[in-house]
Design an enzyme around this catalytic site. Sequence first.
Site, PDB file in Angstrom:
ATOM      1  N   VAL A 127       0.849  -1.187   0.000  1.00 23.20           N
ATOM      2  CA  VAL A 127       0.000   0.000   0.000  1.00 23.20           C
ATOM      3  C   VAL A 127       0.883   1.234   0.000  1.00 23.20           C
ATOM      4  O   VAL A 127       1.672   1.447   0.925  1.00 23.20           O
ATOM      5  CB  VAL A 127      -0.951   0.000   1.216  1.00 23.20           C
ATOM      6  CG1 VAL A 127      -1.749   1.294   1.260  1.00 23.20           C
ATOM      7  CG2 VAL A 127      -1.881  -1.202   1.159  1.00 23.20           C
TER       8      VAL A 127
ATOM      9  N   ASP B 275      -7.855  -7.425  16.205  1.00 21.51           N
ATOM     10  CA  ASP B 275      -6.700  -6.552  16.468  1.00 21.51           C
ATOM     11  C   ASP B 275      -6.843  -5.259  15.671  1.00 21.51           C
ATOM     12  O   ASP B 275      -5.900  -4.814  15.010  1.00 21.51           O
ATOM     13  CB  ASP B 275      -5.392  -7.267  16.119  1.00 21.51           C
ATOM     14  CG  ASP B 275      -4.187  -6.632  16.820  1.00 21.51           C
ATOM     15  OD1 ASP B 275      -4.399  -5.856  17.783  1.00 21.51           O
ATOM     16  OD2 ASP B 275      -3.046  -6.909  16.419  1.00 21.51           O
TER      17      ASP B 275
END
Length: 602
Positions: free
Chosen positions: A88, A129
């Site tokens: 990314v 998470d």
Amino acid sequence: MVARIGPYRVLNLLCETKLSRLYKVFDQRHNRVAILKLALADNAKEESAALTLRKEAGLLSRLSHPGIISLYDHGEHDHQPYLVAEFVEGHSLIMERRERPDMGRVLSVVMAVARALAYLHQHNILHLDVKPENILIDGRRTPPMPKLCDFGMALVIEKNAPPPPPHRRIGGTAVYMAPEHALGRALDGRTDLYSLGVVLFELLTEEKPFYGITPTATAIMHVQAQPPPPRLYNPEIPPALEAIVLKAIAKNPDHRFSGLEHFIAALAPIASRMQARPPEPPVMDAGTLTRADAEKFLRAGRPDRAIAVYRDMLTRNPADFQCHHRLGGILYRQGRFQAAIRHLQAAIAVNNQQAELHKDLGRALSRTGQNENAVAAFQKALALNPDNLSILLDLGRQYNRQKQPEAAEPYFARALAAHPTSLAAYNGLAHTKQVLGKTAEAITLFQKALALAPDQPELHYNLGTAHLAIQETAAAESCFAAALRLKPGFAAAHHAMGNICLAAKNPVQAAVHLKAALAADGSGVSALYDLGRACRMQNDLDGAVSAFGRYLKFAAKDTTAYLALAEVLEAQGKQEAAGKYRRMAEELNAHSSSGQTHKTDP
């Protein structure tokens, strides 16, 4: 550094965790940059690392959503599994935090993450998470697209299967962990919603709702403490948005939104209004108010107005040392530690020769769990002012928090040598010596401190715990009695006396002290366990069931307490209920090699 992993050319190592390494690699077959995550082989958790990574690869291979990082490949290198995912081009959400958040952008990002989580939940997957570090902002898209990553803690809930068993050991990050997760109870989509609610709280306020010195302390706060209202930190938050945030992070899952879709629906109209709203005007009276005005607001009990003035002054002079220093101190006292850290660091960038600044920065870093950085800040402060009592004490305490008493000892010793009448130095050094097993030296130090301040109940209590550590029960009892004469509502001293009475087979007097401890400090959880023991010894079975049951609400992983409760229920002839608690203890032990053993407070 390794040059190739499978068919991938390694460009650089990005980071390393306990279980894996993350590399930036080049995929020559598809002419693209990617991220490669390789399980570590050289540690005691080798099997766990490999299993976790294979599970993550298996999960990602089932998913396809614009808000979730894409899996390209997976394989093995030197018998260790790896996965390859899209790279990314951008940054993690942690870099999006600003002092004056763009609420429209914040809501847009959080709603996009909520849609990705809703997709996961539709596929019977919990992320478990959710935190800013695991949300990447893809800068190639307009507007930038958030992408959820790191599925190492994710859990699959099979269709028509019962919910995940309580007490299962599931990892996560304490700062963002839902109460049911911290307690080891059954989890569902509302657990991820809670974590995302904490992320939203943080993005809107620049602070987390709960900070503890340790991850365990933080998790306990999520279970027990009520979150501060977000508008306390950022008055610009609309009341309706504050209500949504607080509902998302409600303690009881039933009091939260029933699903991510409802959370998104609640945010959508506020987000639309935010995005249509013109930029906020500058602070009132911009350019006219001064430091003297800010200090007047502080004296008048209006810290938010003082903060606004200081921030406005910084827009005119970003390098104003006094503004940064003062603002850091104000924000720290408000519990806004992240914002305080930024201003203290900015002040140090202008003038790094003030010990007080480095000390304040160390304290703020410590409060946010950045222990190594806190030590570095305290060390810089000490280099500038070598005999400063508070800096020496801060360093000793910091090392003790990090469970490094051997490193703490010399700083407390230096503090006492430079300041021989400091009770804090005596206390710190004595406690540290006690942890190191030097109990006789600790007793001597506590006695010297008492000679300086005989009216301090805490010193009598501390001396009593030291005597108790070497089985000098009579001396310990005398110390605790002295502490209670000076401070009748001293919960820890009542608790200690209660345990002495239990050891002496005097459950009636033990119960008196333990009830007094609970009355003085309702958060004294372990006193409930010991009260259950006292009731059992008196054959007060109903009292024992009540005490053990209340204790287990806070200590859901304590096998000893489950077995103690089962034993009492069997004595009452309630075999079915007793069997339930015995099975829960067995299940907990099955999911943990060591389980959790109850430790009675001194």
